[in-house]
Write an enzyme that holds these catalytic residues in place. Structure first.
Site, PDB file in Angstrom:
ATOM      1  N   LYS A 107      -2.560  -2.089  -3.082  1.00 27.99           N
ATOM      2  CA  LYS A 107      -3.603  -1.218  -2.514  1.00 27.99           C
ATOM      3  C   LYS A 107      -3.216   0.238  -2.752  1.00 27.99           C
ATOM      4  O   LYS A 107      -2.500   0.835  -1.956  1.00 27.99           O
ATOM      5  CB  LYS A 107      -3.755  -1.505  -1.020  1.00 27.99           C
ATOM      6  CG  LYS A 107      -4.748  -0.596  -0.304  1.00 27.99           C
ATOM      7  CD  LYS A 107      -5.186  -1.174   1.032  1.00 27.99           C
ATOM      8  CE  LYS A 107      -6.028  -0.188   1.803  1.00 27.99           C
ATOM      9  NZ  LYS A 107      -6.719  -0.799   2.945  1.00 27.99           N
ATOM     10  N   GLU A 122       0.816  -1.213   0.000  1.00 27.72           N
ATOM     11  CA  GLU A 122       0.000   0.000   0.000  1.00 27.72           C
ATOM     12  C   GLU A 122       0.850   1.264   0.000  1.00 27.72           C
ATOM     13  O   GLU A 122       1.251   1.759   1.056  1.00 27.72           O
ATOM     14  CB  GLU A 122      -0.943   0.017   1.221  1.00 27.72           C
ATOM     15  CG  GLU A 122      -1.833   1.256   1.239  1.00 27.72           C
ATOM     16  CD  GLU A 122      -2.784   1.327   2.431  1.00 27.72           C
ATOM     17  OE1 GLU A 122      -2.681   0.494   3.331  1.00 27.72           O
ATOM     18  OE2 GLU A 122      -3.623   2.247   2.438  1.00 27.72           O
TER      19      GLU A 122
HETATM   20  P1  13P Z   1      -9.315   4.221   4.177  1.00 27.35           P
HETATM   21  O1  13P Z   1     -10.203   3.487   3.224  1.00 27.35           O
HETATM   22  O2  13P Z   1     -10.061   4.889   5.300  1.00 27.35           O
HETATM   23  O3  13P Z   1      -8.348   5.129   3.465  1.00 27.35           O
HETATM   24  O4  13P Z   1      -8.445   3.134   4.917  1.00 27.35           O
HETATM   25  C1  13P Z   1      -7.895   2.125   4.194  1.00 27.35           C
HETATM   26  C2  13P Z   1      -6.623   1.745   4.795  1.00 27.35           C
HETATM   27  O5  13P Z   1      -6.426   0.617   5.173  1.00 27.35           O
HETATM   28  C3  13P Z   1      -5.572   2.761   4.902  1.00 27.35           C
HETATM   29  O6  13P Z   1      -4.369   2.166   5.246  1.00 27.35           O
END
Ligand code: 13P
Length: 341
Positions: free
Chosen positions: A220, A178
């Site tokens: 992600k 991510e």
């Molecule tokens: P949000 O969808 O609130 O951005 O959170 C997703 C997430 O796991 C951020 O690390």
């Protein structure tokens, strides 16, 4: 490492019609969310809240492929003594775990952050696997502003993401990679596109250098989207078209799936964007959600810390999960939102 098994889990995480519930808020973040609904954040209230989500049997069995947990939660039991991980497994969803340990200031780069948590990660992954985790998450944070991001911040964060991903795969855990480019500023969609492109390119370069198997991971990312304070916000169609173009340019087809973060978009925006992308179609990877706020804001409000509101909280969660599940197939329509109880 058994790559075929990693690939199977990664594909299950991005099954069309399902997506990931990001319920891995750190104690600091969940306190902020609870403050907004005037609920005191205690070990028990956090447990009760998350137990409510994981016992939403319709949402969990039909629309949720996996749940990202925070360290505290993975070791917690439900009120009746059942481990929360078991509730998730019993619903048919896959338990996952956030393994980064947050961010620290990056020396020489004012205003920029690096994500930490690699020390002893191999040992921690082993314990999480034994507890039932089959995937993990590590979030890097890249901010857009005057003179930032620097290549330094992009580079060190990409390096850490790849180190984490390689350690996960060695532990037979699918890494969610991510790299989040924040939507906090006043920048326009094209600046977000440009920065995200640099971030994704550097991330995949590091993943290759560190021999991460792309078939055994899930990406992600943020969407290509206008900053929250941008005077001229891009339309749903523009976000969808530019995000798909960006991902096609940067993400190899060997990656089984992409599960977006919501990043501060409204509930309905996050759903509409995902839906519009899936309507474009012809994509080499599955596109679904891994939302935190866009799945939980409604149930948090409906629940508001009261036992008598559990059913209402579960209804709100089920509705959002269903809307996003439809969006993961390009079958959502705005009219469906009006049918909420
Ligand atoms: P949000 O969808 O609130 O951005 O959170 C997703 C997430 O796991 C951020 O690390």
């Amino acid at each position: 490492m058994n790559l075929a098994d990693l690939n199977k889990v990664a594909l299950a995480m991005v099954t069309p019609g399902k997506g990931i519930l990001a319920a891995d808020e750190s104690s600091g973040t969940i306190k902020k969310r609870f403050d907004a609904i005037k609920v005191e954040s205690t070990e028990e209230s956090r447990r009760d809240y998350r137990e409510m989500l994981f016992r939403s049997s319709e949402a969990m069995s039909k629309y949720v492929s996996g749940v990202i947990l925070y360290d505290e939660t993975i070791w917690q039991n439900a009120k009746d003594g059942t481990p929360l991980v078991k509730l998730i497994e019993q619903s048919g969803a896959i338990p996952g775990i956030k393994v980064d340990e947050g961010t620290q200031a990056l020396p020489q780069c004012p205003g920029e952050l690096v994500t930490v948590g690699l020390d002893k990660l191999a040992e921690r992954l082993k314990k999480y696997y034994e507890r039932g985790a089959r995937f993990a998450k590590w979030r890097a944070v890249i901010d857009i502003g005057s003179g930032i991001p620097t290549m330094t911040a992009i580079s060190v964060n990409a390096h850490a993401l790849a180190r984490y991903a390689a350690l996960c795969q060695a532990a037979q855990i699918v890494p969610i990679v991510e790299p989040e480019v924040l939507m906090d500023g006043d920048h326009d969609i094209d600046r977000c596109y440009d920065v995200t492109q640099r971030v994704l390119n550097k991330t995949f370069q590091e993943l290759r250098i560190q021999r991460v198997e792309l078939e055994g991971m899930v990406l992600k990312p943020n969407m290509a989207i206008s900053g929250k304070k941008c005077a001229k916000r891009a339309s749903v169609d523009e976000v969808a078209e530019k995000t798909v173009r960006l991902l096609k340019a940067c993400v190899p087809a060997a990656v089984p799936g992409i599960a977006f973060l919501s990043g501060g978009q409204s509930d309905e925006e996050a759903t509409a964007h995902l839906d519009a992308m899936n309507r474009i179609g012809g994509l080499p990877w599955k596109l679904t959600f891994s939302y935190g706020r866009a799945l939980q804001a409604a149930p948090q409000k409906a629940w508001s810390g009261k036992a008598e509101n559990i059913a209402a909280g579960q209804r709100a969660f089920t509705h959002r999960a269903q809307m996003n599940a439809l969006a993961s197939k390009g079958e959502w329509e705005t009219g469906l939102e009006k049918k909420v109880a």
